[in-house]
Scaffold this motif. Structure first.
Motif: not given
Length: 161
Positions: A98-99, A107-110, A149-155
């Motif tokens: 996630l962005s 903003l974005k999901v990949a 620190k949290w603008k890009s997350l992997s879940i």
């Protein structure tokens, strides 16, 4: 119990630098007659509460806390929107990157590697999970001071059968 509603908080705990636990609260109300969810969502915290909870966290703890917040908020919507899978169905997993914007909007999901969805039922459930992640935005209770620190997350989301 209150007028045929059963309300409760879902609480997830995350460590802080001092070793104390921090609560991520989610409100859920169930109808006692049908068992259906009639209300849900994150408990919005005050700026002071958010600042107090994020103070002193390491970069790793900030990432973990942000993943917990996003995952819980997304799973609440997934549990409402996506059909229940049969008890013997294999689990469906979605690894997502996630962005986020500074205000918590998506903003974005990949889709990442390792996500599985074999069969049309599983593929539809996974699609519903990804759509729910989009719909759950904006994500609340993320401290803007730590945006870098949290603008890009992997879940990883997992729906069991």
């Amino acid at each position: 119990m209150h007028n045929a509603l059963l309300s409760f908080l879902i609480v997830a705990l995350a460590p802080t630098a001092s070793g104390m636990a921090v609560q991520m609260r989610e409100f859920v109300a169930l109808s006692t007659s049908t068992g259906n969810k009639v209300a849900y969502g994150p408990v919005r915290k005050t700026d002071a509460e958010i600042s107090r909870e994020w103070a002193g966290l390491s970069d790793k703890q900030i990432q973990r806390k942000a993943r917990i917040i996003v995952t819980i908020q997304a799973m609440l919507l997934i549990s409402k929107r996506c059909p229940v899978r049969a008890g013997n169905a294999p689990p469906v997993e979605a690894d997502l990157r996630l962005s986020l914007r500074p205000d918590g909007t998506l903003l974005k999901v990949a889709e990442g590697k390792g996500a599985n969805a074999t069969g049309s039922s599983a593929a539809e459930h996974k699609k519903c999970m990804v759509q729910s992640v989009r719909m759950a935005s904006p994500y609340h209770n993320l401290h803007p001071k730590y945006y870098d620190k949290w603008k890009s997350l992997s879940i990883r989301l997992r729906a069991k059968g």
